[in-house]
Every structure is written in structure tokens, then in C-alpha cells.
Motif scaffolding. Structure first.
Motif, PDB file in Angstrom:
ATOM      1  N   GLN A 220      68.624-111.356  49.087  1.00  0.00           N
ATOM      2  CA  GLN A 220      69.962-110.843  49.323  1.00  0.00           C
ATOM      3  C   GLN A 220      71.054-111.822  48.896  1.00  0.00           C
ATOM      4  OE1 GLN A 220      70.625-107.618  50.469  1.00  0.00           O
ATOM      5  NE2 GLN A 220      68.425-107.445  50.048  1.00  0.00           N
ATOM      6  N   ILE A 221      70.673-112.829  48.131  1.00  0.00           N
ATOM      7  CA  ILE A 221      71.652-113.810  47.665  1.00  0.00           C
ATOM      8  C   ILE A 221      71.372-114.153  46.211  1.00  0.00           C
ATOM      9  CG2 ILE A 221      70.287-115.783  48.486  1.00  0.00           C
ATOM     10  CD1 ILE A 221      73.021-117.153  49.135  1.00  0.00           C
ATOM     11  N   ALA A 222      72.426-114.254  45.420  1.00  0.00           N
ATOM     12  CA  ALA A 222      72.350-114.672  44.023  1.00  0.00           C
ATOM     13  C   ALA A 222      73.273-115.860  43.830  1.00  0.00           C
ATOM     14  CB  ALA A 222      72.755-113.526  43.096  1.00  0.00           C
ATOM     15  N   VAL A 223      73.048-116.624  42.766  1.00  0.00           N
ATOM     16  CA  VAL A 223      73.898-117.765  42.437  1.00  0.00           C
ATOM     17  C   VAL A 223      74.614-117.477  41.123  1.00  0.00           C
ATOM     18  CG1 VAL A 223      73.900-120.174  41.668  1.00  0.00           C
ATOM     19  CG2 VAL A 223      72.628-119.497  43.713  1.00  0.00           C
ATOM     20  N   GLY A 238      76.316-105.112  50.318  1.00  0.00           N
ATOM     21  CA  GLY A 238      75.724-105.956  51.342  1.00  0.00           C
ATOM     22  C   GLY A 238      74.813-107.050  50.839  1.00  0.00           C
ATOM     23  N   PHE A 239      75.163-107.672  49.694  1.00  0.00           N
ATOM     24  CA  PHE A 239      74.452-108.866  49.271  1.00  0.00           C
ATOM     25  C   PHE A 239      75.473-109.977  49.058  1.00  0.00           C
ATOM     26  CE2 PHE A 239      75.629-106.814  45.312  1.00  0.00           C
ATOM     27  CZ  PHE A 239      75.936-107.856  44.458  1.00  0.00           C
ATOM     28  N   GLU A 240      74.987-111.183  48.833  1.00  0.00           N
ATOM     29  CA  GLU A 240      75.878-112.340  48.730  1.00  0.00           C
ATOM     30  C   GLU A 240      75.743-113.003  47.374  1.00  0.00           C
ATOM     31  OE1 GLU A 240      76.558-116.728  50.853  1.00  0.00           O
ATOM     32  OE2 GLU A 240      75.154-115.278  51.722  1.00  0.00           O
ATOM     33  N   ILE A 241      76.872-113.413  46.827  1.00  0.00           N
ATOM     34  CA  ILE A 241      76.889-114.242  45.628  1.00  0.00           C
ATOM     35  C   ILE A 241      77.420-115.612  46.022  1.00  0.00           C
ATOM     36  CG2 ILE A 241      77.887-114.612  43.351  1.00  0.00           C
ATOM     37  CD1 ILE A 241      78.050-111.616  42.996  1.00  0.00           C
ATOM     38  N   HIS A 242      76.599-116.619  45.821  1.00  0.00           N
ATOM     39  CA  HIS A 242      77.037-117.997  46.085  1.00  0.00           C
ATOM     40  C   HIS A 242      77.524-118.611  44.779  1.00  0.00           C
ATOM     41  CE1 HIS A 242      77.066-122.143  47.590  1.00  0.00           C
ATOM     42  NE2 HIS A 242      76.570-122.449  46.392  1.00  0.00           N
ATOM     43  N   ALA A 259      75.033-128.717  46.666  1.00  0.00           N
ATOM     44  CA  ALA A 259      74.714-127.670  47.639  1.00  0.00           C
ATOM     45  C   ALA A 259      74.152-126.436  46.939  1.00  0.00           C
ATOM     46  CB  ALA A 259      75.961-127.310  48.442  1.00  0.00           C
ATOM     47  N   THR A 260      74.675-126.131  45.765  1.00  0.00           N
ATOM     48  CA  THR A 260      74.188-124.979  45.004  1.00  0.00           C
ATOM     49  C   THR A 260      72.763-125.197  44.521  1.00  0.00           C
ATOM     50  OG1 THR A 260      76.423-124.384  44.301  1.00  0.00           O
ATOM     51  CG2 THR A 260      74.601-123.537  42.980  1.00  0.00           C
TER      52      THR A 260
END
Length: 339
Positions: A220-223, A238-242, A259-260
Motif C-alpha cells: 500500500q506504499i510506493a516511492v 487509499g494508498f500512500e506515495i512516499h 529515510a527513503t
């Protein structure tokens, strides 16, 4: 989309060249506006205006291929050319301040030009630049299509303008364009309404594709190696992009990069996302290379914010839908491991 349609042949750089004509607006008669032509403030609005107007109006996009639309400024007297046309589609936001200035001039002095603000009616849906996506808020929702972002009243300067990346809110904007054109040109109102209805059906199908993609995702997270323009898309599904930089276009700090890279390995992320507008000579942007070098990630894929287009996509005749389906959907499928 037909890659030979007339506006692709005449838009972009040609329109920008036309905008360099010198002179003031004093010699333009307010009765001279031609509703057979129009302007839109950037690529996506241009594509939607073309889809809605069909053969009735030929729209120009003044932003050349390879240039992102937000933060862009016209050279020369583009206002003169827009005042000669019959319609102007834009967003009333400081991210497109040049378009705000043109709209104000048209509304003040040229009431024969239809000025259409795509933000109209979306006030309660607009997100602030500091909006944080809560992906857990979507866990109990059975139907993404019935959700709307938890928008708030914001000062226009604090609003994230990238609302067009939400395929659901995009339908509202397309309807707003159709209504504005129908009001200005009642003889073709039925055409605009029918074209908008057909296109919003396509946007609804795109919405379903994103729902299915996120439902099938193992992650549920992408960079994203760039500043985040995709908050509306994250909020919708409802997903996250960092990103190392968040919404800021500034260079990330070393601590943010560290951190990435830690997150990439912790989450087992294999594909890093990036903006193709930051490629140089076909090479990944430097930040992508840094992340690939310092992590176990093995690949990178482009995603587009759709405020502009590239010459190669223009040659393919790719509009908003095609770029979403050919660029963004496959990239998010890989990044979120939705095989």
C-alpha cells in the motif's frame, strides 16, 4: 483517441508562437470573439475541452510539449490571442497565475469570451498542500466510487491544484466544461452534453481500473523520486506515495534520502517511480539513480502528473485517458505489486 486530430497538429508550440504577437488589447473589438476557437490553460484541460467540444470548437494548448503546465508562464501577449477566441478554460489557482490574470482581463473587458473555471463547484473537495492521506480510513469502505476526498475550505493559495488526477472529480470538471460551453453556445449544447456523458463513462471505467489495481495490491506504499503531485489519487484509492521531498520541489536533504532508502528496503520495494519531465537525454533523474544504487530496488518507471505532455506521447495521440492507462496504471501496478 485519433492521433491525427487537427488540434494535435496545431497545438503546443504553434499556439505559443502565436502568443508572441506584440500589441495591446485596445484594438480588439469585444464583439470579435470566435466561438469556433478556444484556449485551455494546460494539457489535461485542453484534452477535456477537445473531447467535449468535438468538431464544434478547436481548442489550443499554449504549453509546449515537454513542459509541465503548472508554474509555466507565457511569453509575449497570449492574452491578445485568447481574447480573439471564444472560450477560455482554466483553474482559478495561483499555480496557474498567468491564467488567472487572463481570466480577470476577459471577465472585465471581453464578456463575449466564455471563461470557464474547472474548479467551479469543487470547493468542498479541494485538498490543502499539507493534507495527509490516511490509508487506513479506506479499509472499511466497500465502494471507493462513492467516496469523495475529505476536503475543507482553503485559501486558494494553500490549495493543491492537482485535482484532475482523481478520475472521479475529473468527471465533475468535464461536466463543468460542458455546461460552460453549452451556456455560451446553446445551438451546440446537446453535442457538448452528449460528448461529456460519453467521456465521463470512460473516466468511470478508469476509476474502476484503479480500484481493482489497489484492491489487488500486496503493498500500500510506493516511492516516488520527486515532489508529490498525486495526493488526490492517493486520497481516492487509499494508498500512500512516499517522496524524499513531499510536495516541495526543492532538493531533498540527505536525511530525507536516507529515510527513503531505508523505507525501500524495509518494504521490499523493487520499482521506484519518477517524473519523465525530469529525464535528461533518456536517463533517469539523479535521485532515482541514488535510490537504485543504495537499495535493493531494481527498476524505475515513470508516472505523469498530466499537467503537460511529451512529444513522443503527443505523436502517439495520447490524451489524458491514454496516458493514465499506458503510463500511470502500469507503473502503479508494478510499484504496489498488484500482479
Amino acid at each position: 483517441m485519433n492521433p491525427t486530430r487537427r488540434a494535435l497538429l496545431k497545438g503546443g508550440a504553434g499556439a505559443l508562437a502565436a502568443g508572441t504577437v506584440a500589441g495591446c488589447l485596445d484594438d480588439i473589438d469585444a464583439t470579435n470573439a470566435d466561438l469556433e476557437t478556444g484556449y485551455a490553460a494546460f494539457f489535461t484541460l485542453w484534452d477535456w475541452a477537445e473531447q467535449v467540444s468535438g468538431d464544434a470548437i478547436e481548442f489550443e494548448n499554449p504549453v509546449g510539449a515537454g513542459q509541465p503546465g503548472h508554474g509555466w508562464s507565457p511569453s509575449g501577449d497570449l492574452t491578445r490571442n485568447v481574447a480573439d477566441a471564444g472560450a477560455f478554460v482554466y483553474f482559478d489557482t495561483p499555480e496557474f497565475s498567468w491564467a488567472q490574470d487572463i481570466a480577470a482581463t476577459l471577465e472585465s473587458d471581453y464578456d463575449t469570451v466564455a471563461v470557464i473555471d474547472g474548479f467551479e463547484g469543487l470547493e468542498g473537495e479541494l485538498l490543502g498542500w499539507d493534507h495527509e492521506v490516511d490509508i487506513h480510513a479506506h479499509d472499511s469502505e466497500d465502494d471507493h466510487g462513492d467516496e469523495t476526498p475529505d476536503g475543507h475550505d482553503h485559501d486558494q493559495s494553500s490549495v493543491d491544484p492537482h485535482v484532475w488526477l482523481d478520475p472521479v472529480l475529473a468527471q465533475d470538471i468535464v461536466d463543468t466544461i460542458a455546461s460552460g460551453l453549452a451556456d455560451a453556445d446553446p445551438d451546440n449544447a446537446e453535442t457538448y452534453e452528449e460528448n461529456a456523458a460519453t467521456y465521463t463513462d470512460d473516466l468511470a471505467a478508469l476509476d474502476q481500473r484503479f480500484e481493482d489495481l489497489v484492491d489487488a495490491a500486496d503493498r500500500q506504499i510506493a516511492v516516488f523520486a520527486g515532489h508529490d503531485s498525486f495526493t488526490y489519487l492517493q486520497e481516492r484509492y487509499g494508498f500512500e506515495i512516499h517522496t524524499p521531498t513531499g510536495v516541495s520541489p526543492q532538493e531533498p536533504s540527505q536525511s530525507d534520502i536516507s529515510a527513503t532508502t531505508e523505507l525501500v528496503d524495509e518494504e521490499g520495494i523493487e520499482t521506484i517511480l519518477y517524473s519523465p519531465f525530469e529525464e535528461r537525454d533518456g536517463q533517469y533523474p539523479p535521485l532515482v539513480n541514488t535510490i537504485l544504487r543504495d537499495t535493493d530496488a531494481t527498476d524505475a518507471m515513470a508516472i505523469t502528473h498530466l499537467s503537460g505532455t511529451l512529444a513522443t506521447w503527443q505523436d502517439e495521440g495520447w490524451g489524458y485517458l491514454e496516458q493514465m492507462e499506458e503510463i500511470n496504471v502500469p507503473a502503479f501496478r508494478e510499484a504496489l505489486d498488484a500482479q
